[in-house]
Scaffold this motif. Structure first.
Motif, PDB file in Angstrom:
ATOM      1  N   VAL A   1       0.734  -1.381  -0.223  1.00 12.70           N
ATOM      2  CA  VAL A   1      -0.014   0.023  -0.050  1.00 12.70           C
ATOM      3  C   VAL A   1       0.710   1.263   0.052  1.00 12.70           C
ATOM      4  O   VAL A   1       0.660   2.073  -0.765  1.00 12.70           O
ATOM      5  N   ARG A   2       1.973   1.451   0.862  1.00 14.25           N
ATOM      6  CA  ARG A   2       2.759   2.407   0.837  1.00 14.25           C
ATOM      7  C   ARG A   2       3.688   2.602  -0.433  1.00 14.25           C
ATOM      8  O   ARG A   2       3.985   3.683  -0.914  1.00 14.25           O
ATOM      9  N   ALA A   3       3.988   1.477  -0.945  1.00 14.71           N
ATOM     10  CA  ALA A   3       4.816   1.561  -2.124  1.00 14.71           C
ATOM     11  C   ALA A   3       4.001   2.007  -3.303  1.00 14.71           C
ATOM     12  O   ALA A   3       4.642   2.932  -4.284  1.00 14.71           O
ATOM     13  N   TRP A   4       2.747   1.801  -3.120  1.00 19.30           N
ATOM     14  CA  TRP A   4       1.803   2.282  -4.191  1.00 19.30           C
ATOM     15  C   TRP A   4       1.216   3.676  -4.018  1.00 19.30           C
ATOM     16  O   TRP A   4       1.169   4.615  -5.239  1.00 19.30           O
TER      17      TRP A   4
ATOM     18  N   ASP B   1       2.510   6.020  -1.515  1.00 15.98           N
ATOM     19  CA  ASP B   1       3.329   7.414  -0.572  1.00 15.98           C
ATOM     20  C   ASP B   1       3.658   8.173  -1.737  1.00 15.98           C
ATOM     21  O   ASP B   1       4.087   7.919  -2.959  1.00 15.98           O
ATOM     22  N   ILE B   2       3.939   9.504  -1.489  1.00 15.63           N
ATOM     23  CA  ILE B   2       4.367  10.512  -2.169  1.00 15.63           C
ATOM     24  C   ILE B   2       5.777  10.658  -2.082  1.00 15.63           C
ATOM     25  O   ILE B   2       6.393  10.625  -3.585  1.00 15.63           O
ATOM     26  N   SER B   3       6.536  10.366  -1.174  1.00 10.97           N
ATOM     27  CA  SER B   3       7.933  10.381  -1.287  1.00 10.97           C
ATOM     28  C   SER B   3       8.564   9.233  -1.712  1.00 10.97           C
ATOM     29  O   SER B   3       8.100   8.089  -1.609  1.00 10.97           O
ATOM     30  N   THR B   4       9.655   9.623  -2.542  1.00 14.07           N
ATOM     31  CA  THR B   4      10.432   8.534  -3.397  1.00 14.07           C
ATOM     32  C   THR B   4      10.966   7.624  -2.355  1.00 14.07           C
ATOM     33  O   THR B   4      11.022   6.472  -2.267  1.00 14.07           O
ATOM     34  N   VAL B   5      11.686   8.074  -0.863  1.00 10.84           N
ATOM     35  CA  VAL B   5      12.291   7.458  -0.257  1.00 10.84           C
ATOM     36  C   VAL B   5      11.259   6.419   0.779  1.00 10.84           C
ATOM     37  O   VAL B   5      11.731   5.340   0.833  1.00 10.84           O
ATOM     38  N   SER B   6      10.130   7.003   0.823  1.00  5.40           N
ATOM     39  CA  SER B   6       9.216   6.158   1.484  1.00  5.40           C
ATOM     40  C   SER B   6       8.791   4.989   0.668  1.00  5.40           C
ATOM     41  O   SER B   6       8.635   3.782   0.898  1.00  5.40           O
ATOM     42  N   LYS B   7       8.516   5.139  -0.551  1.00 10.49           N
ATOM     43  CA  LYS B   7       8.261   4.147  -1.566  1.00 10.49           C
ATOM     44  C   LYS B   7       9.322   3.259  -1.848  1.00 10.49           C
ATOM     45  O   LYS B   7       9.134   1.833  -1.854  1.00 10.49           O
ATOM     46  N   THR B   8      10.584   3.526  -1.689  1.00  9.69           N
ATOM     47  CA  THR B   8      11.850   2.501  -1.758  1.00  9.69           C
ATOM     48  C   THR B   8      11.801   1.733  -0.558  1.00  9.69           C
ATOM     49  O   THR B   8      12.148   0.442  -0.855  1.00  9.69           O
ATOM     50  N   LEU B   9      11.666   2.409   0.780  1.00 13.40           N
ATOM     51  CA  LEU B   9      11.544   1.547   1.755  1.00 13.40           C
ATOM     52  C   LEU B   9      10.423   0.584   1.798  1.00 13.40           C
ATOM     53  O   LEU B   9      10.460  -0.507   2.492  1.00 13.40           O
ATOM     54  N   ALA B  10       9.208   1.124   1.370  1.00 19.82           N
ATOM     55  CA  ALA B  10       8.344   0.136   1.163  1.00 19.82           C
ATOM     56  C   ALA B  10       8.508  -1.041   0.218  1.00 19.82           C
ATOM     57  O   ALA B  10       8.057  -2.205   0.823  1.00 19.82           O
ATOM     58  N   ALA B  11       9.129  -0.829  -0.705  1.00 17.32           N
ATOM     59  CA  ALA B  11       9.414  -2.104  -1.590  1.00 17.32           C
ATOM     60  C   ALA B  11      10.381  -2.807  -0.983  1.00 17.32           C
ATOM     61  O   ALA B  11      10.328  -4.246  -1.084  1.00 17.32           O
TER      62      ALA B  11
END
Length: 114
Positions: A72-75, A77-87
């Motif tokens: 959900v957060r990878a899909w 979240d706005i922040s690229t850092v947060s998307k990477t951490l989610a992945a």
């Protein structure tokens, strides 16, 4: 060993993510507490007892909560850092799941009952 490593790395990722790297609120948030439930299966996984098979069984269901949050957060979240951490969280969850299922399949069920 892979399951233990993935679980520890997932707990560390949750702490760092919500405390330092990309917290929901600047300065950290209470979301850091999501790492605590990951410590619940550790004693069973570290135990040399044949009964640890049961810990691996229920933890394969438990890990899907973190997998879902990561997807959900990878899909969304706005922040690229947060998307990477989610992945990364998703990858660690899948690694844990595969290792735990492999352990359960390779452990005779009659040992867990004794």
């Amino acid at each position: 060993m892979i399951a233990l490593t993935a679980l520890c790395m997932l707990a560390a990722l949750c702490l760092l993510w919500e405390w330092l790297l990309a917290p929901v609120r600047p300065g950290g948030s209470w979301m850091v507490l999501k790492a605590l439930p990951l410590l619940i299966p550790l004693p069973g996984i570290l135990s040399p007892s044949p009964r640890r098979r049961y810990t691996y069984q229920w933890s394969t269901l438990f890990i899907w909560l973190y997998f879902t949050e990561g997807v959900v957060r990878a899909w969304s979240d706005i922040s690229t850092v947060s998307k990477t951490l989610a992945a990364i969280q998703v990858v660690l969850c899948v690694a844990f799941f595969i290792a735990a299922v492999g352990h359960v399949r390779n452990t005779p069920s009659h040992l867990a009952k004794s």
